[in-house]
Design a protein around this motif. Sequence first.
Motif, short mmCIF file in Angstrom:
data_model
loop_
_atom_site.label_atom_id
_atom_site.label_comp_id
_atom_site.label_asym_id
_atom_site.label_seq_id
_atom_site.Cartn_x
_atom_site.Cartn_y
_atom_site.Cartn_z
N GLN A 94 14.67 16.69 9.24
CA GLN A 94 14.07 15.70 8.33
C GLN A 94 15.07 14.63 7.93
O GLN A 94 16.28 14.87 7.88
N MET A 95 14.51 13.48 7.62
CA MET A 95 15.34 12.38 7.13
C MET A 95 14.49 11.49 6.24
O MET A 95 13.31 11.24 6.52
N ALA A 96 15.09 11.01 5.15
CA ALA A 96 14.39 10.08 4.25
C ALA A 96 15.21 8.81 4.14
O ALA A 96 16.45 8.85 4.19
N LEU A 97 14.51 7.68 4.00
CA LEU A 97 15.21 6.40 3.94
C LEU A 97 14.61 5.49 2.87
O LEU A 97 13.38 5.41 2.73
N ALA A 98 15.47 4.81 2.15
CA ALA A 98 15.03 3.77 1.20
C ALA A 98 15.84 2.52 1.47
O ALA A 98 17.06 2.59 1.65
N SER A 102 0.86 -1.18 0.00
CA SER A 102 0.00 0.00 0.00
C SER A 102 0.89 1.22 0.00
O SER A 102 2.08 1.15 0.31
N VAL A 103 0.31 2.35 -0.35
CA VAL A 103 1.12 3.56 -0.49
C VAL A 103 1.75 3.99 0.85
O VAL A 103 2.78 4.62 0.89
N LYS A 104 1.10 3.57 1.95
CA LYS A 104 1.66 3.88 3.27
C LYS A 104 3.04 3.28 3.45
O LYS A 104 3.90 3.80 4.15
N ASN A 105 3.23 2.10 2.83
CA ASN A 105 4.51 1.41 2.96
C ASN A 105 5.49 1.76 1.84
O ASN A 105 6.61 1.28 1.83
N GLU A 138 10.85 0.85 8.71
CA GLU A 138 10.56 1.97 9.60
C GLU A 138 11.28 1.83 10.94
O GLU A 138 11.59 2.83 11.60
N VAL A 139 11.57 0.59 11.31
CA VAL A 139 12.30 0.36 12.57
C VAL A 139 13.62 1.13 12.59
O VAL A 139 14.01 1.71 13.60
N ILE A 140 14.29 1.16 11.43
CA ILE A 140 15.59 1.84 11.35
C ILE A 140 15.43 3.32 11.73
O ILE A 140 16.21 3.87 12.50
N LEU A 141 14.36 3.94 11.20
CA LEU A 141 14.15 5.37 11.48
C LEU A 141 13.85 5.62 12.96
O LEU A 141 14.32 6.59 13.55
N LEU A 153 10.70 6.47 2.92
CA LEU A 153 9.97 6.93 4.10
C LEU A 153 10.59 8.25 4.52
O LEU A 153 11.82 8.37 4.55
N VAL A 154 9.76 9.23 4.83
CA VAL A 154 10.29 10.54 5.23
C VAL A 154 9.79 10.86 6.63
O VAL A 154 8.60 10.69 6.90
#
Length: 453
Positions: free
Chosen positions: A96-100, A81-84, A129-132, A88-89
Motif C-alpha cells: 500500500q501507498m498513500a499520497l498527498a 468530488s470525493v473521488k479526487n 494520480e500520475v505520480i502513483l 490517494l491510497v
Amino acid sequence: MCGVFGIFNGPEASKLTYLGLYSLQHRGQESAGIASSDGKQIHSFVQMGLVADIFNQDNLQKLSGNSAIGHVRYSTTGISSVKNAQPLVINYARGQMALAHNGNLTNAAEWRERLEKDGSIFQTSSDSEVILHLVAKANGHGTIEQTVEYALSKVKGAYSVVVLTPEKLIAARDPWGVRPLCLGKIGTGWVVASESCAFDIINAKYVREVEPGEMIVISKSGVKSVKLAKPKPDLALCIFEFIYFSRPDSMIFDKSVYSVRRELGARLAQETKDIAAGADIVISVPDSANTAAIGYSQASGLPYETGLIRNHYIGRTFIEPSQHIRDFGAKIKYNPVKDVLKGKSVVVVDDSIVRGTTSRKLVKMIRNAGAKQVHLAISSPPIISSCFYGIDTPTKKELIASKNTINEIKKYLEVDSLSYLSLEGMKASTGCQGRQFCDACFTGKYKIGCGGC
Ligand code: 5GP
Ligand code: MG
C-alpha cells in the motif's frame, strides 16, 4: 490550492494530523483526508467538507498507528468530488501507498495519455494520480524511495508531496521550490507540513524547510535526505504565498510571512507618499490585508483603524430575500464601521485585485458609510496572467488587469485613486536575497514552463 501534512512516529498520529490540517484549512476547504499507518497496514478516511466537520472521535480512532499523512484540497485540476479527494491510497505489487500533493503538474495530461495507452486505469481526474502510476511502473527498480524518486523525475511543474507507506514517510519538493514544505520535530518523531502554523498547534518544533529538489525519507532507521535533481540555479518560489495565500503566523521559504507582508505594506506606503499625506486613516480589507495595512500605517504614520468587519460564519449558499438587496454578495461577508469612516479620507489596503468585482462593491460600501474619499492601495502589482502551479486564478480574460489600464480599473472601481505596489518593491519586501520567485501572475513570464499555455 492545497495543504499537506505528515507525521512519523508520533503518538496519536491521526489526531495530530487532524489538528495540523485544521491549521492548514485556509489552503483548501473542499475536501480533507487522513491516511495512517500502524506499521503493517494503511487506513484512510477522506470526505468532502471542512476538517472539523469530517472528523470525529470515531473515525479518528479507526485511523490507528504512529504515522499519518493528511490533505486539505481546493481543486485546481480535476473536478471537486470525493473521488479526487486526497490522500490517494493505492494497493499495488509492493503493498500500500498513500499520497498527498500540493501544486500542479504541468505535464500530467501527457503522462496520463501515455500511461493509459500502456493500459493504466486511472481512478481520478486529478494530476496527482500520475505520480502513483509512475511509482507502480518503477516497481522492481530498487527501494520504495528510489521508485518515488523515479516518478518525481518524470513529472514537471509544482509539487510538495508527502507519501506514506506502512513503514516510511517520504516528503519531497520540486527542484523549483514552487510550493512551501517544512520539516519539524515532535518528541522522538518528525513532522512535515505546507506551513509551520501546523506545527505550532501540536507543539512541534520548526526545524527547516524541505529544500527545493530535496526528498526526505523518514523510517525506523532515521532520517535521510536525498537530492532529487541538480538544484536549479534559478528558483521559482511562489511569491503569491507571501502576498495572499499563507497564514501570517507561518514560516514558509524559511521566512516569516508576517514580516514579509508587513514590509509589502511599508513599501506600498513609501511608494504612495503623496496619497498618504492627504488621507486621515488607513484600513484593511480583512483578513488577508490586515498585516500589510499595519505595515502601511507604521511606515506612513497614518492611524490604522478597523473600517470593515468580516463575518466568518459564511456557509455555502444564502437565501436572498425576494426584495433585492444592493450588493448582497459583498454584504454577506463585509460590513463597514460607519463611525470610523464617516467624513474621512480613507486609504484602503488590499493584497490583490483579481476580477475587481469584490473591490468595486466594497468601495461602494465604504462610500455609503460616509467616507469622503477612497484611495485603494494594493500590496502587490496588477495580476495579468493565470497561475498554472496551483493557485486558482481565473482565466486571463477574467483578470481585470489583463485587459484594462490602471486608469480604466480606477474608473471601474470608482475610487479617488488606485495604486499598486511595484514589482521591484514586491521582490525587495521578501528579503530573500539570491532566492528567486515565480512571479508569472504579475509578469506573464512562466520560467518553469506551463504545458502549452
Ligand atoms: P476582486 O475585487 O478581484 O473580486 O477580489 C479581491 C479579493 O480577492 C482580495 O481581497 C483578495 O484578498 C482576494 N483573493 C486574492 N486571491 C484569491 C484567491 O486565490 N482566492 C480567493 N478566494 N480570494 C482571493
Ligand atoms: Mg482578501
